[in-house]
Design a protein around this motif. Structure first.
Motif, short mmCIF file in Angstrom:
data_model
loop_
_atom_site.label_atom_id
_atom_site.label_comp_id
_atom_site.label_asym_id
_atom_site.label_seq_id
_atom_site.Cartn_x
_atom_site.Cartn_y
_atom_site.Cartn_z
N HIS A 86 -2.92 -2.17 10.70
CA HIS A 86 -1.80 -1.42 10.13
C HIS A 86 -0.73 -2.37 9.59
CE1 HIS A 86 -2.26 2.91 10.52
NE2 HIS A 86 -2.91 2.71 11.64
N PHE A 87 -0.47 -3.44 10.33
CA PHE A 87 0.55 -4.39 9.91
C PHE A 87 0.16 -5.04 8.59
CE2 PHE A 87 3.18 -8.18 10.02
CZ PHE A 87 4.38 -7.66 10.43
N MET A 88 -1.12 -5.42 8.44
CA MET A 88 -1.58 -6.00 7.18
C MET A 88 -1.38 -5.02 6.03
SD MET A 88 -5.12 -7.89 8.15
CE MET A 88 -5.23 -8.72 9.70
N LEU A 89 -1.73 -3.77 6.27
CA LEU A 89 -1.58 -2.74 5.25
C LEU A 89 -0.10 -2.55 4.90
CD1 LEU A 89 -3.62 -1.07 3.74
CD2 LEU A 89 -3.39 0.70 5.46
N GLU A 90 0.76 -2.57 5.92
CA GLU A 90 2.19 -2.41 5.68
C GLU A 90 2.80 -3.59 4.94
OE1 GLU A 90 3.68 -1.62 9.57
OE2 GLU A 90 2.79 0.38 9.62
N GLU A 91 2.22 -4.78 5.12
CA GLU A 91 2.68 -5.94 4.35
C GLU A 91 2.26 -5.83 2.89
OE1 GLU A 91 4.43 -8.93 5.13
OE2 GLU A 91 5.04 -7.73 6.84
N MET A 92 1.14 -5.15 2.63
CA MET A 92 0.60 -5.06 1.28
C MET A 92 1.17 -3.87 0.49
SD MET A 92 -3.36 -5.83 2.24
CE MET A 92 -4.02 -6.16 0.62
N ILE A 93 1.42 -2.76 1.16
CA ILE A 93 1.86 -1.54 0.49
C ILE A 93 3.17 -1.06 1.11
CG2 ILE A 93 1.30 0.86 -0.04
CD1 ILE A 93 -1.62 0.19 0.37
N ILE A 94 4.12 -0.77 0.24
CA ILE A 94 5.37 -0.16 0.69
C ILE A 94 5.59 1.09 -0.15
CG2 ILE A 94 7.88 -0.39 0.82
CD1 ILE A 94 7.49 -3.34 1.43
N ASN A 95 5.75 2.22 0.51
CA ASN A 95 6.02 3.49 -0.15
C ASN A 95 5.00 3.81 -1.25
OD1 ASN A 95 7.48 5.85 -0.37
ND2 ASN A 95 8.83 5.01 -1.95
N GLY A 96 3.75 3.46 -1.01
CA GLY A 96 2.69 3.80 -1.95
C GLY A 96 2.51 2.82 -3.09
N CYS A 97 3.25 1.73 -3.09
CA CYS A 97 3.15 0.73 -4.16
C CYS A 97 2.67 -0.60 -3.58
CB CYS A 97 4.51 0.50 -4.83
SG CYS A 97 5.14 1.96 -5.65
N ILE A 98 1.75 -1.23 -4.26
CA ILE A 98 1.26 -2.54 -3.82
C ILE A 98 2.35 -3.57 -4.13
CG2 ILE A 98 -0.50 -4.31 -4.13
CD1 ILE A 98 -2.41 -2.01 -4.97
N VAL A 99 2.83 -4.24 -3.08
CA VAL A 99 3.93 -5.19 -3.25
C VAL A 99 3.53 -6.63 -2.92
CG1 VAL A 99 5.75 -3.48 -2.90
CG2 VAL A 99 4.83 -4.71 -0.94
N GLU A 100 2.41 -6.83 -2.24
CA GLU A 100 2.00 -8.18 -1.86
C GLU A 100 0.50 -8.32 -2.01
OE1 GLU A 100 2.24 -11.62 -1.63
OE2 GLU A 100 4.13 -11.01 -0.71
N THR A 101 0.09 -9.40 -2.70
CA THR A 101 -1.34 -9.65 -2.89
C THR A 101 -1.74 -11.04 -2.41
OG1 THR A 101 -0.94 -10.39 -5.15
CG2 THR A 101 -1.52 -8.06 -4.83
N SER A 102 -0.81 -11.81 -1.89
CA SER A 102 -1.13 -13.14 -1.39
C SER A 102 -1.60 -13.04 0.06
CB SER A 102 0.10 -14.05 -1.47
OG SER A 102 -0.10 -15.21 -0.70
N LYS A 103 -2.81 -13.50 0.32
CA LYS A 103 -3.35 -13.43 1.68
C LYS A 103 -2.48 -14.22 2.65
CE LYS A 103 -7.89 -13.13 -0.21
NZ LYS A 103 -8.71 -14.10 -0.85
N ASN A 104 -2.00 -15.39 2.21
CA ASN A 104 -1.16 -16.20 3.09
C ASN A 104 0.13 -15.47 3.46
OD1 ASN A 104 -2.94 -18.36 3.18
ND2 ASN A 104 -2.07 -19.32 1.37
N ASN A 105 0.78 -14.85 2.47
CA ASN A 105 2.02 -14.12 2.75
C ASN A 105 1.78 -12.90 3.64
OD1 ASN A 105 3.38 -15.96 1.19
ND2 ASN A 105 3.62 -14.60 -0.58
N ILE A 106 0.62 -12.30 3.52
CA ILE A 106 0.30 -11.14 4.35
C ILE A 106 0.03 -11.56 5.79
CG2 ILE A 106 -1.42 -9.30 4.73
CD1 ILE A 106 -1.80 -9.39 1.59
N LEU A 107 -0.66 -12.69 5.96
CA LEU A 107 -1.08 -13.11 7.30
C LEU A 107 -0.05 -13.95 8.05
CD1 LEU A 107 -4.83 -13.91 6.60
CD2 LEU A 107 -3.89 -11.97 7.85
N ASN A 108 0.91 -14.57 7.35
CA ASN A 108 1.90 -15.41 8.03
C ASN A 108 2.64 -14.68 9.14
OD1 ASN A 108 1.37 -17.85 6.82
ND2 ASN A 108 2.91 -17.59 5.20
N PRO A 109 3.19 -13.48 8.92
CA PRO A 109 3.89 -12.80 10.03
C PRO A 109 2.96 -12.48 11.21
CG PRO A 109 4.39 -11.75 7.92
CD PRO A 109 3.31 -12.74 7.67
N ILE A 110 1.73 -12.15 10.93
CA ILE A 110 0.78 -11.84 12.02
C ILE A 110 0.47 -13.09 12.82
CG2 ILE A 110 -1.57 -11.04 12.52
CD1 ILE A 110 -1.28 -9.26 10.00
N GLN A 111 0.30 -14.21 12.13
CA GLN A 111 0.05 -15.47 12.83
C GLN A 111 1.24 -15.88 13.66
OE1 GLN A 111 -1.06 -17.71 9.37
NE2 GLN A 111 -3.22 -17.12 9.51
#
Length: 143
Positions: free
Chosen positions: A112-137
């Protein structure tokens, strides 16, 4: 708003992850998921990955035992959504190492966190794998 919902469903039709970007009651969600899952799972691999249902366009793709279904507006680009699904799978693969249904079941909050990093309010806002995974790491390091 482009993306209305994202569903991850196994081959038996059990929903493993559901994220909605518009309000639907639980009964409406349950009915919608049941209709869409039956419709998509009944299709053969030779058929295209786009289905129109109610006022949605469903873009789906199967990876191993999981179906990734994304409900979008009718004017949304289907190929861009297929690319988004592939990015989501690649991001989970990078984090979990060859993601499977059990990874999602046991680490649902991370999916869910990965999805929330990628999509906000139905719009794709992040496509960089590193930027998506940094907060989780960072969360993994702190725990």
């Amino acid at each position: 708003m482009g993306i209305r919902f994202v569903l991850l469903v196994n081959k038996q039709g059990q929903t493993r992850l559901a994220q909605y970007y518009e309000y639907l009651t639980l009964e409406e969600r349950r009915a919608l998921e049941g209709e869409i899952v039956r419709k998509c799972l009944a299709r053969t691999e030779q058929q295209c990955s786009f289905v129109e249902h109610r006022n949605y366009k469903i873009v789906y793709r199967r990876y191993a035992s999981l179906f990734f279904l994304v409900g979008v507006d009718n004017d949304e680009n289907e190929l861009a959504i297929l690319e988004f699904i592939h990015l989501f799978v690649e991001t989970m693969d990078r984090h979990f190492g060859n993601v499977c249904e059990l990874d999602i079941m046991f680490h649902l909050e991370k999916a869910h966190f990965m999805l929330e990093e990628m999509i906000i309010n139905g719009c794709i806002v992040e496509t960089s794998k590193n930027n998506i995974l940094n907060p989780i790491q960072l969360m993994d390091k702190s725990s």
